[in-house]
Scaffold this motif. Structure first.
Motif, PDB file in Angstrom:
ATOM      1  N   LEU A   1      27.554 -73.369   9.736  1.00 53.99           N
ATOM      2  CA  LEU A   1      27.591 -71.909   9.693  1.00 53.99           C
ATOM      3  C   LEU A   1      26.308 -71.405  10.335  1.00 53.99           C
ATOM      4  CD1 LEU A   1      28.870 -69.235   8.751  1.00 53.99           C
ATOM      5  CD2 LEU A   1      27.658 -69.551   6.584  1.00 53.99           C
ATOM      6  N   LEU A   2      26.425 -70.609  11.386  1.00 54.49           N
ATOM      7  CA  LEU A   2      25.280 -70.067  12.107  1.00 54.49           C
ATOM      8  C   LEU A   2      25.223 -68.558  11.912  1.00 54.49           C
ATOM      9  CD1 LEU A   2      25.920 -72.032  15.391  1.00 54.49           C
ATOM     10  CD2 LEU A   2      24.187 -72.555  13.684  1.00 54.49           C
ATOM     11  N   THR A   3      24.037 -68.053  11.589  1.00 55.61           N
ATOM     12  CA  THR A   3      23.840 -66.624  11.366  1.00 55.61           C
ATOM     13  C   THR A   3      22.553 -66.205  12.056  1.00 55.61           C
ATOM     14  OG1 THR A   3      24.796 -66.900   9.155  1.00 55.61           O
ATOM     15  CG2 THR A   3      23.691 -64.819   9.614  1.00 55.61           C
ATOM     16  N   LYS A   4      22.580 -65.108  12.792  1.00 51.26           N
ATOM     17  CA  LYS A   4      21.358 -64.564  13.392  1.00 51.26           C
ATOM     18  C   LYS A   4      20.704 -63.653  12.363  1.00 51.26           C
ATOM     19  CE  LYS A   4      18.297 -63.226  16.426  1.00 51.26           C
ATOM     20  NZ  LYS A   4      17.305 -62.646  15.554  1.00 51.26           N
ATOM     21  N   CYS A   5      19.510 -63.988  11.951  1.00 49.74           N
ATOM     22  CA  CYS A   5      18.736 -63.184  11.008  1.00 49.74           C
ATOM     23  C   CYS A   5      17.666 -62.415  11.786  1.00 49.74           C
ATOM     24  CB  CYS A   5      18.103 -64.088   9.961  1.00 49.74           C
ATOM     25  SG  CYS A   5      19.320 -65.014   8.990  1.00 49.74           S
ATOM     26  N   ASP A   6      16.825 -61.676  11.085  1.00 51.76           N
ATOM     27  CA  ASP A   6      15.798 -60.875  11.752  1.00 51.76           C
ATOM     28  C   ASP A   6      14.880 -61.703  12.646  1.00 51.76           C
ATOM     29  OD1 ASP A   6      16.717 -58.543  10.599  1.00 51.76           O
ATOM     30  OD2 ASP A   6      15.294 -58.621   8.938  1.00 51.76           O
ATOM     31  N   TYR A   7      14.411 -62.833  12.130  1.00 46.49           N
ATOM     32  CA  TYR A   7      13.400 -63.600  12.844  1.00 46.49           C
ATOM     33  C   TYR A   7      13.879 -64.923  13.398  1.00 46.49           C
ATOM     34  CZ  TYR A   7      10.390 -60.305  10.416  1.00 46.49           C
ATOM     35  OH  TYR A   7       9.813 -59.161   9.937  1.00 46.49           O
ATOM     36  N   TRP A   8      15.030 -65.397  12.929  1.00 43.25           N
ATOM     37  CA  TRP A   8      15.464 -66.728  13.311  1.00 43.25           C
ATOM     38  C   TRP A   8      16.970 -66.872  13.209  1.00 43.25           C
ATOM     39  CZ3 TRP A   8      11.663 -66.893   9.157  1.00 43.25           C
ATOM     40  CH2 TRP A   8      12.223 -66.761   7.894  1.00 43.25           C
ATOM     41  N   VAL A   9      17.419 -68.027  13.669  1.00 46.87           N
ATOM     42  CA  VAL A   9      18.813 -68.422  13.491  1.00 46.87           C
ATOM     43  C   VAL A   9      18.859 -69.272  12.227  1.00 46.87           C
ATOM     44  CG1 VAL A   9      20.693 -69.831  14.405  1.00 46.87           C
ATOM     45  CG2 VAL A   9      19.357 -68.374  15.948  1.00 46.87           C
ATOM     46  N   ARG A  10      19.746 -68.912  11.328  1.00 44.41           N
ATOM     47  CA  ARG A  10      19.927 -69.664  10.087  1.00 44.41           C
ATOM     48  C   ARG A  10      21.128 -70.587  10.272  1.00 44.41           C
ATOM     49  NH1 ARG A  10      19.249 -68.461   4.290  1.00 44.41           N
ATOM     50  NH2 ARG A  10      20.967 -69.443   3.171  1.00 44.41           N
TER      51      ARG A  10
ATOM     52  N   HIS B   1      21.862 -65.612  21.663  1.00 44.31           N
ATOM     53  CA  HIS B   1      21.051 -64.627  20.947  1.00 44.31           C
ATOM     54  C   HIS B   1      19.596 -64.621  21.405  1.00 44.31           C
ATOM     55  CE1 HIS B   1      24.108 -63.402  18.039  1.00 44.31           C
ATOM     56  NE2 HIS B   1      24.523 -64.661  18.116  1.00 44.31           N
ATOM     57  N   ARG B   2      19.274 -65.497  22.357  1.00 46.16           N
ATOM     58  CA  ARG B   2      17.907 -65.625  22.862  1.00 46.16           C
ATOM     59  C   ARG B   2      16.904 -65.723  21.714  1.00 46.16           C
ATOM     60  NH1 ARG B   2      18.140 -65.842  28.035  1.00 46.16           N
ATOM     61  NH2 ARG B   2      19.503 -64.566  29.283  1.00 46.16           N
ATOM     62  N   CYS B   3      17.238 -66.565  20.769  1.00 45.83           N
ATOM     63  CA  CYS B   3      16.400 -66.800  19.595  1.00 45.83           C
ATOM     64  C   CYS B   3      16.308 -68.310  19.394  1.00 45.83           C
ATOM     65  CB  CYS B   3      17.009 -66.130  18.353  1.00 45.83           C
ATOM     66  SG  CYS B   3      16.035 -66.398  16.859  1.00 45.83           S
ATOM     67  N   TYR B   4      15.085 -68.830  19.421  1.00 45.49           N
ATOM     68  CA  TYR B   4      14.890 -70.276  19.387  1.00 45.49           C
ATOM     69  C   TYR B   4      14.133 -70.751  18.139  1.00 45.49           C
ATOM     70  CZ  TYR B   4      16.391 -69.394  24.095  1.00 45.49           C
ATOM     71  OH  TYR B   4      17.114 -68.963  25.186  1.00 45.49           O
TER      72      TYR B   4
END
Length: 124
Positions: free
Chosen positions: A5-14, A40-43
């Motif tokens: 399960l992948l979720t985009k949070c404020d600061y990171w990918v959970r 999401h361009r979030c690493y």
């Protein structure tokens, strides 16, 4: 069988992962994760894992190849929480191996501590 399960949070990918640590399961996990992070361009990644079996030593070495295949590189920061105590040794071994390859990662048993560490990495 594994679940991701992948979720985009404020600061990171959970990432919530439950399942085994076989080669096909880990390829599936990091394939999904790398595409999600790119979209999401979030690493920065906060991983929550409930492994059904410990990571084998041979799989710890194969993770580097999986990371290279999916272009998981120095852009990424991993705070990985493993809730299954019997899996901690092999997960820590894999993290140390990946650190030697330039991947920023740390292993935790507590989600709050992992989040604090990950936020510190983002600020530096």
């Amino acid at each position: 069988m594994s679940e991701v399960l992948l979720t985009k949070c404020d600061y990171w990918v959970r990432v919530e992962y439950g399942g085994d640590n076989t080669f096909p399961a880990l390829v599936g996990l990091f394939d999904k994760l790398s595409h999600f992070c790119e979209a999401h361009r979030c690493y920065s990644v906060l991983g929550l894992s409930r492994s059904t079996a410990p990571l084998s030593s041979s799989m710890a070495f194969k993770i580097d190849g999986i990371f290279r295949h999916f272009k998981i590189d120095e852009r990424y920061h991993f705070a990985w929480v493993e809730y299954r105590e019997s899996s901690m040794g092999s997960i820590r071994y894999a993290a140390e191996y990946l650190k030697g390859k330039g991947v920023c990662c740390e292993v935790f048993t507590d989600e709050r501590c992992a989040g604090v560490w990950l936020k510190q990495q983002l600020q530096s």
